[in-house]
Structure formats: structure tokens, C-alpha cells
Design a protein around this motif. Structure first.
Motif, PDB file in Angstrom:
ATOM      1  N   CYS A   1      59.240  55.334  69.524  1.00 11.10           N
ATOM      2  CA  CYS A   1      58.323  56.175  68.627  1.00 11.10           C
ATOM      3  C   CYS A   1      57.699  57.106  69.366  1.00 11.10           C
TER       4      CYS A   1
ATOM      5  N   PRO B   1      58.343  49.690  69.562  1.00  8.38           N
ATOM      6  CA  PRO B   1      57.443  48.690  68.802  1.00  8.38           C
ATOM      7  C   PRO B   1      58.341  47.326  68.935  1.00  8.38           C
TER       8      PRO B   1
ATOM      9  N   ARG C   1      59.258  43.065  66.950  1.00  6.58           N
ATOM     10  CA  ARG C   1      59.638  42.913  66.037  1.00  6.58           C
ATOM     11  C   ARG C   1      58.761  42.646  64.974  1.00  6.58           C
TER      12      ARG C   1
ATOM     13  N   GLU D   1      56.090  43.734  64.236  1.00  5.76           N
ATOM     14  CA  GLU D   1      55.497  45.063  63.713  1.00  5.76           C
ATOM     15  C   GLU D   1      56.255  45.721  62.672  1.00  5.76           C
ATOM     16  N   LEU D   2      57.591  45.471  62.745  1.00  2.00           N
ATOM     17  CA  LEU D   2      58.596  45.958  61.876  1.00  2.00           C
ATOM     18  C   LEU D   2      59.111  45.131  60.704  1.00  2.00           C
TER      19      LEU D   2
ATOM     20  N   LYS E   1      58.047  42.002  58.153  1.00  2.00           N
ATOM     21  CA  LYS E   1      57.023  41.437  57.632  1.00  2.00           C
ATOM     22  C   LYS E   1      57.266  40.167  57.042  1.00  2.00           C
TER      23      LYS E   1
END
Length: 304
Positions: free
Chosen positions: A3, A9, A11, A13-14, A16
């Protein structure tokens, strides 16, 4: 894959995942049972009552519920077993001398003890904050801790002196198993009271049947006594009417007391004097002769 700023990032955080179920704080839930009314969810204040299952209520909330059960209120399922004011008992609580009121920490510059409550055990001094087991006597309503009942053995109430029996003790805000046991005991007591009431009614009905049989068995006793009255003595009612010579020699049987449901004339009473009978309009002295009666009578006379 990066990013802006060169960060990588992770996992979680990406992706849900499913939301976690919020758990109720056990300490907060337990404290709420001892602080707020189970029906109205308002803070407990005197007078405080408890039901047969050990739940705490404000007395005014119970009275409002009993006066109007059709009104929409929350938590009505907790009072479904309460049929009347006799199903609850007003508690005889002991004030906590360390309790300073709800506004003891207005400024926020002092330590606030969340376990300090309004009431304590009068024997060992434990506070009613949910951390200790408390019971109340069904006979007098006095509240004690379970430790006081176990450690201080007695056959009378520590506060008022009433007889203390284990069968009359009700656990306040008990566990699920304790509430189920209290519910079972409540149903047994109500069924016994119902059967005792039915047996009492049947006994009363059986006791009434022999009395009714005695009243209707002897037909001779139920018949009125007959007195023989000679027609030679002219009755008071027949003073103004004609008398026949044929009937003068006969004897007429007249009942001294008329049958039940028939009207009894004062003039037929043998035990009453002539002076007493003359007080009534049915006496011969109150009746008018033909000469005393007027030729015509108007319904609404007008005088000019």
C-alpha cells in the motif's frame, strides 16, 4: 502487494469474518438483579417485596401490574406466577451504615466502591451486592445471609424472634437450579391448598345434607297447628257484614300460623289484643259504611 507508504496489509485487515457475539458481563448482570426492580427495571427503593421465586420488586410496580394486567409492560413474564398481593412478601431489610446515597461521588475525585450497597446482613454484616447468598423468611420477611444461617444455629429469627424453619426460607436471586426448585415447591403448595379447599367444601356439603333431611322428614312437625274457633263469637272483620244462622253452629278450623309464603293478616292473630288490632286499617272500626261513602270520586279534583 503493498500500500502507499510501503506497508504490507495482513489477512485480518482485508478479510472480514463473522461478528463475535457480545457477551454480557456476569458481574454487571448479577449486580443489576440486586439493584433494580425485576419488573419495572427501576432502582429498588423501599418498600421492597420478593416473590416465591426470590425475585426483588418495588411494591408500587407490583400494585400497578395487579391493578391493570392488560397494560403493555416489559418483563411481564417474570411476574406471571403472581396472582395477587398475597403472593409477594414485603422484606424487612437492614440498612447499611456505610451507604452514602447515589450521589456520593458527584465530583469524581474519590474512589467509588461498586460493591457497597444499601442493605446488609444484620448478623454478620455482609452486603447484598450479589457476591453472597441471601435468603428471606416467608413468615416475617426478614433477610439474612446464608452464612449467618449456617454459622449461627438458632430456631428463631435473629431479628424479630419468629420461628425459623428451613422450609420457610426462600433464596433471593438464586441460580437456575434453585429457581426451578422454588417453582416446583410453589406448584406443590398451590395444589395442596386447592385440594384442601375442595375437601373442605365437600365436608360442608355433607354436613348440610343431614340437616335438610331432618327438616323435611317429619311432616307432622312442618304442618301448622290448627285452632278450633267457634263461629258463635263474631269475628272482628265480619262486624259490618251479614251473618247467617246456619253457619253459627259449625266449627271452623283456622291455622294459627299460615303456610310459608302466604300473607298473614293482623286481625287473624289470636294472641293479639283487640286494642292492638284497632291500630291497623284492616280493623272493622276503620271501615266505612255505605252512608259514609261519597257518591262519586274524581281522580284529579280541581277546586275553584
Amino acid at each position: 502487494m503493498g500500500c502507499d507508504g510501503g506497508t504490507i496489509p495482513k489477512r485480518h485487515e482485508l478479510v472480514k469474518g463473522p461478528k463475535k457475539v457480545e457477551k454480557v458481563d456476569k458481574n454487571a448482570e448479577l449486580s443489576a438483579k440486586w439493584t433494580y426492580c425485576a419488573l419495572s427495571q427501576e432502582r429498588l427503593k423501599r418498600p421492597i417485596v420478593a416473590c416465591e421465586l426470590g425475585r426483588l420488586y418495588n411494591k408500587d410496580a407490583i400494585i400497578e401490574y395487579l391493578l391493570d394486567k392488560s397494560a403493555e409492560r416489559p418483563n411481564t413474564e417474570v411476574v406471571a406466577h403472581i396472582r395477587g398481593i398475597k403472593d409477594v412478601k414485603e422484606l424487612n431489610l437492614t440498612d447499611n451504615p456505610a451507604w452514602e446515597g447515589e450521589r456520593r461521588n458527584i465530583k469524581g475525585d474519590r474512589y467509588e466502591d461498586m460493591h457497597c450497597t444499601m442493605f446488609i446482613c444484620p448478623v454478620v454484616g455482609l452486603e447484598m451486592n450479589g457476591k453472597h447468598k441471601f435468603c428471606y423468611l416467608r413468615t416475617c420477611g426478614c433477610v439474612f445471609s446464608d452464612r449467618a444461617i449456617r454459622e449461627v444455629k438458632t430456631e428463631i429469627c435473629h431479628k424479630c424472634g419468629d420461628p425459623l424453619k428451613e422450609d420457610n426460607l426462600v433464596v433471593l436471586n438464586g441460580s437456575k437450579e434453585e429457581v426451578e426448585k422454588l417453582q416446583k415447591d410453589l406448584e406443590e403448595r398451590r395444589s395442596k391448598a386447592k385440594s384442601a379447599k375442595k375437601s373442605k367444601k365437600s365436608k360442608d356439603a355433607k354436613a348440610l345434607k343431614p340437616d335438610e333431611a331432618k327438616g323435611t322428614g317429619n311432616s307432622s312437625e312442618s304442618k301448622p297447628a290448627l285452632n278450633v274457633v267457634s263461629t258463635n263469637e263474631k269475628p272482628a272483620d265480619a262486624a259490618s257484614g251479614p251473618s247467617t244462622s246456619g253457619e253459627s253452629s259449625k266449627a271452623i278450623q283456622t291455622p294459627a300460623w299460615p303456610a310459608t309464603g302466604s300473607k298473614r293478616s293482623v286481625q287473624d292473630m289470636v294472641d293479639k289484643s283487640e286494642t292492638y288490632k284497632s291500630l291497623f286499617t284492616s280493623h272493622s272500626s276503620a271501615k266505612r259504611t255505605k252512608d259514609q261513602l261519597s257518591n262519586w270520586v274524581t281522580h284529579t279534583p280541581y277546586h275553584f
